[in-house]
Motif scaffolding. Structure first.
Motif, PDB file in Angstrom:
ATOM      1  N   PHE A  80       0.833  -1.191   0.000  1.00  0.00           N
ATOM      2  CA  PHE A  80       0.000   0.000   0.000  1.00  0.00           C
ATOM      3  C   PHE A  80       0.871   1.246   0.000  1.00  0.00           C
ATOM      4  O   PHE A  80       1.816   1.332   0.783  1.00  0.00           O
ATOM      5  CB  PHE A  80      -0.899   0.048   1.246  1.00  0.00           C
ATOM      6  N   HIS A  81       0.533   2.221  -0.832  1.00  0.00           N
ATOM      7  CA  HIS A  81       1.190   3.523  -0.817  1.00  0.00           C
ATOM      8  C   HIS A  81       0.565   4.372   0.283  1.00  0.00           C
ATOM      9  O   HIS A  81      -0.651   4.456   0.388  1.00  0.00           O
ATOM     10  CB  HIS A  81       0.980   4.259  -2.151  1.00  0.00           C
ATOM     11  N   VAL A  82       1.403   4.996   1.086  1.00  0.00           N
ATOM     12  CA  VAL A  82       0.910   5.897   2.130  1.00  0.00           C
ATOM     13  C   VAL A  82       0.699   7.270   1.501  1.00  0.00           C
ATOM     14  O   VAL A  82       1.582   7.801   0.840  1.00  0.00           O
ATOM     15  CB  VAL A  82       1.907   5.975   3.301  1.00  0.00           C
ATOM     16  N   ASN A  83      -0.485   7.824   1.679  1.00  0.00           N
ATOM     17  CA  ASN A  83      -0.846   9.116   1.106  1.00  0.00           C
ATOM     18  C   ASN A  83      -1.247  10.088   2.215  1.00  0.00           C
ATOM     19  O   ASN A  83      -1.736   9.684   3.258  1.00  0.00           O
ATOM     20  CB  ASN A  83      -2.038   8.963   0.144  1.00  0.00           C
ATOM     21  N   ARG A  84      -1.062  11.375   1.945  1.00  0.00           N
ATOM     22  CA  ARG A  84      -1.547  12.459   2.805  1.00  0.00           C
ATOM     23  C   ARG A  84      -1.233  12.252   4.281  1.00  0.00           C
ATOM     24  O   ARG A  84      -2.112  12.316   5.139  1.00  0.00           O
ATOM     25  CB  ARG A  84      -3.043  12.650   2.609  1.00  0.00           C
ATOM     26  N   MET A  85       0.032  12.018   4.589  1.00  0.00           N
ATOM     27  CA  MET A  85       0.427  11.827   5.982  1.00  0.00           C
ATOM     28  C   MET A  85       0.442  13.172   6.703  1.00  0.00           C
ATOM     29  O   MET A  85       0.941  14.161   6.186  1.00  0.00           O
ATOM     30  CB  MET A  85       1.805  11.187   6.062  1.00  0.00           C
ATOM     31  N   GLU A  86      -0.132  13.181   7.882  1.00  0.00           N
ATOM     32  CA  GLU A  86      -0.188  14.383   8.708  1.00  0.00           C
ATOM     33  C   GLU A  86       0.117  13.989  10.147  1.00  0.00           C
ATOM     34  O   GLU A  86      -0.359  12.960  10.624  1.00  0.00           O
ATOM     35  CB  GLU A  86      -1.585  14.998   8.622  1.00  0.00           C
ATOM     36  N   ALA A  87       0.919  14.800  10.818  1.00  0.00           N
ATOM     37  CA  ALA A  87       1.243  14.525  12.218  1.00  0.00           C
ATOM     38  C   ALA A  87       0.924  15.749  13.064  1.00  0.00           C
ATOM     39  O   ALA A  87       1.143  16.879  12.649  1.00  0.00           O
ATOM     40  CB  ALA A  87       2.721  14.166  12.354  1.00  0.00           C
ATOM     41  N   SER A  88       0.378  15.497  14.245  1.00  0.00           N
ATOM     42  CA  SER A  88       0.101  16.584  15.177  1.00  0.00           C
ATOM     43  C   SER A  88       0.301  16.078  16.600  1.00  0.00           C
ATOM     44  O   SER A  88       0.237  14.882  16.858  1.00  0.00           O
ATOM     45  CB  SER A  88      -1.316  17.132  14.978  1.00  0.00           C
ATOM     46  N   LYS A  89       0.542  17.018  17.504  1.00  0.00           N
ATOM     47  CA  LYS A  89       0.759  16.677  18.903  1.00  0.00           C
ATOM     48  C   LYS A  89      -0.453  17.122  19.712  1.00  0.00           C
ATOM     49  O   LYS A  89      -0.886  18.266  19.599  1.00  0.00           O
ATOM     50  CB  LYS A  89       2.032  17.353  19.410  1.00  0.00           C
ATOM     51  N   HIS A  90      -0.978  16.193  20.501  1.00  0.00           N
ATOM     52  CA  HIS A  90      -2.139  16.478  21.349  1.00  0.00           C
ATOM     53  C   HIS A  90      -1.901  15.885  22.731  1.00  0.00           C
ATOM     54  O   HIS A  90      -1.641  14.689  22.852  1.00  0.00           O
ATOM     55  CB  HIS A  90      -3.419  15.851  20.760  1.00  0.00           C
ATOM     56  N   ASP A  91      -2.001  16.708  23.754  1.00  0.00           N
ATOM     57  CA  ASP A  91      -1.901  16.243  25.144  1.00  0.00           C
ATOM     58  C   ASP A  91      -0.699  15.335  25.377  1.00  0.00           C
ATOM     59  O   ASP A  91      -0.817  14.289  26.020  1.00  0.00           O
ATOM     60  CB  ASP A  91      -3.191  15.518  25.550  1.00  0.00           C
ATOM     61  N   GLY A  92       0.445  15.683  24.814  1.00  0.00           N
ATOM     62  CA  GLY A  92       1.660  14.913  25.021  1.00  0.00           C
ATOM     63  C   GLY A  92       1.806  13.693  24.139  1.00  0.00           C
ATOM     64  O   GLY A  92       2.775  12.950  24.267  1.00  0.00           O
ATOM     65  N   THR A  93       0.845  13.448  23.271  1.00  0.00           N
ATOM     66  CA  THR A  93       0.934  12.307  22.350  1.00  0.00           C
ATOM     67  C   THR A  93       1.189  12.814  20.935  1.00  0.00           C
ATOM     68  O   THR A  93       0.964  13.985  20.629  1.00  0.00           O
ATOM     69  CB  THR A  93      -0.358  11.469  22.348  1.00  0.00           C
ATOM     70  N   LEU A  94       1.632  11.915  20.081  1.00  0.00           N
ATOM     71  CA  LEU A  94       1.817  12.201  18.666  1.00  0.00           C
ATOM     72  C   LEU A  94       0.730  11.462  17.902  1.00  0.00           C
ATOM     73  O   LEU A  94       0.581  10.254  18.053  1.00  0.00           O
ATOM     74  CB  LEU A  94       3.201  11.727  18.202  1.00  0.00           C
ATOM     75  N   VAL A  95      -0.030  12.185  17.103  1.00  0.00           N
ATOM     76  CA  VAL A  95      -1.107  11.578  16.321  1.00  0.00           C
ATOM     77  C   VAL A  95      -0.741  11.697  14.845  1.00  0.00           C
ATOM     78  O   VAL A  95      -0.622  12.797  14.318  1.00  0.00           O
ATOM     79  CB  VAL A  95      -2.463  12.260  16.596  1.00  0.00           C
ATOM     80  N   ILE A  96      -0.554  10.545  14.208  1.00  0.00           N
ATOM     81  CA  ILE A  96      -0.205  10.495  12.790  1.00  0.00           C
ATOM     82  C   ILE A  96      -1.396   9.927  12.045  1.00  0.00           C
ATOM     83  O   ILE A  96      -1.913   8.863  12.388  1.00  0.00           O
ATOM     84  CB  ILE A  96       1.035   9.615  12.556  1.00  0.00           C
ATOM     85  N   THR A  97      -1.839  10.675  11.045  1.00  0.00           N
ATOM     86  CA  THR A  97      -2.977  10.250  10.237  1.00  0.00           C
ATOM     87  C   THR A  97      -2.519  10.161   8.789  1.00  0.00           C
ATOM     88  O   THR A  97      -1.810  11.037   8.303  1.00  0.00           O
ATOM     89  CB  THR A  97      -4.129  11.268  10.357  1.00  0.00           C
ATOM     90  N   PHE A  98      -2.926   9.089   8.110  1.00  0.00           N
ATOM     91  CA  PHE A  98      -2.602   8.928   6.699  1.00  0.00           C
ATOM     92  C   PHE A  98      -3.639   8.022   6.048  1.00  0.00           C
ATOM     93  O   PHE A  98      -4.457   7.404   6.733  1.00  0.00           O
ATOM     94  CB  PHE A  98      -1.185   8.367   6.503  1.00  0.00           C
ATOM     95  N   SER A  99      -3.617   7.981   4.738  1.00  0.00           N
ATOM     96  CA  SER A  99      -4.536   7.100   4.027  1.00  0.00           C
ATOM     97  C   SER A  99      -3.744   6.161   3.128  1.00  0.00           C
ATOM     98  O   SER A  99      -2.605   6.451   2.758  1.00  0.00           O
ATOM     99  CB  SER A  99      -5.537   7.907   3.199  1.00  0.00           C
ATOM    100  N   VAL A 100      -4.342   5.038   2.818  1.00  0.00           N
ATOM    101  CA  VAL A 100      -3.795   4.098   1.841  1.00  0.00           C
ATOM    102  C   VAL A 100      -4.913   3.738   0.878  1.00  0.00           C
ATOM    103  O   VAL A 100      -6.098   3.756   1.244  1.00  0.00           O
ATOM    104  CB  VAL A 100      -3.206   2.823   2.481  1.00  0.00           C
ATOM    105  N   LYS A 101      -4.530   3.429  -0.361  1.00  0.00           N
ATOM    106  CA  LYS A 101      -5.513   3.069  -1.383  1.00  0.00           C
ATOM    107  C   LYS A 101      -5.161   1.724  -1.986  1.00  0.00           C
ATOM    108  O   LYS A 101      -3.997   1.344  -2.041  1.00  0.00           O
ATOM    109  CB  LYS A 101      -5.531   4.115  -2.496  1.00  0.00           C
ATOM    110  N   LYS A 102      -6.187   1.040  -2.449  1.00  0.00           N
ATOM    111  CA  LYS A 102      -5.990  -0.240  -3.125  1.00  0.00           C
ATOM    112  C   LYS A 102      -7.028  -0.342  -4.235  1.00  0.00           C
ATOM    113  O   LYS A 102      -8.196  -0.035  -4.028  1.00  0.00           O
ATOM    114  CB  LYS A 102      -6.155  -1.390  -2.142  1.00  0.00           C
ATOM    115  N   LEU A 103      -6.583  -0.756  -5.409  1.00  0.00           N
ATOM    116  CA  LEU A 103      -7.473  -0.984  -6.539  1.00  0.00           C
ATOM    117  C   LEU A 103      -7.943  -2.434  -6.499  1.00  0.00           C
ATOM    118  O   LEU A 103      -7.119  -3.352  -6.371  1.00  0.00           O
ATOM    119  CB  LEU A 103      -6.731  -0.715  -7.852  1.00  0.00           C
TER     120      LEU A 103
END
Length: 138
Positions: free
Chosen positions: A93-116
């Motif tokens: 899977f290719h990782v797309n649109r990765m975004e990272a943010s810090k909330h309350d001392g944690t690291l939150v990483i959000t990304f999407s994957v696509k499959k045909l």
């Protein structure tokens, strides 16, 4: 599909970051740090031509640092390592649109994957064939 994808992410996290605890359900009590939480929070399906569909999954990986006093530095290091090692998930899977943010001392990483995905229709195979007076059974 979702279980397989989550398993691949967990395996890759353990390979890159060592044998840290990785949870795949929200934990209310007893969280041991450092740890990751992997959730597939959303999925989409877009139908294409010729019985093709594109499936997209939105993944949320939360990192809980070991040391709360040095959480920002630890989160920055994990974020950098994650970006360098998670361009693909399990080479499937290719990782797309990765975004990272810090909330309350944690690291939150959000990304999407696509499959045909191609739809496969179940067909009934021919049971018998008759040609020129000859009868052939399967």
């Amino acid at each position: 599909m979702v279980t397989n994808l989550k398993t691949l992410i967990i395996q890759q996290l353990k390979q890159v970051f060592g044998n840290l605890d990785v949870y795949d359900e929200p934990i209310r009590q007893g969280l041991k740090t450092p740890a990751f939480l992997v959730l597939i929070t959303n999925d989409f399906q877009e139908r294409k031509l010729w019985k093709l569909s594109e499936w997209e999954y939105l993944i949320n990986v939360t990192y809980f640092p070991k040391d709360e006093r040095d959480a920002y530095t630890e989160n920055d290091d994990v974020n950098q390592t994650f970006k360098e090692n998670f361009r693909y998930i399990g080479n499937h899977f290719h990782v797309n649109r990765m975004e990272a943010s810090k909330h309350d001392g944690t690291l939150v990483i959000t990304f999407s994957v696509k499959k045909l995905v191609r739809e496969i229709e179940e067909e009934t195979l021919m049971q018998t064939l008759e040609f020129g007076g000859v009868h052939i059974d399967d």
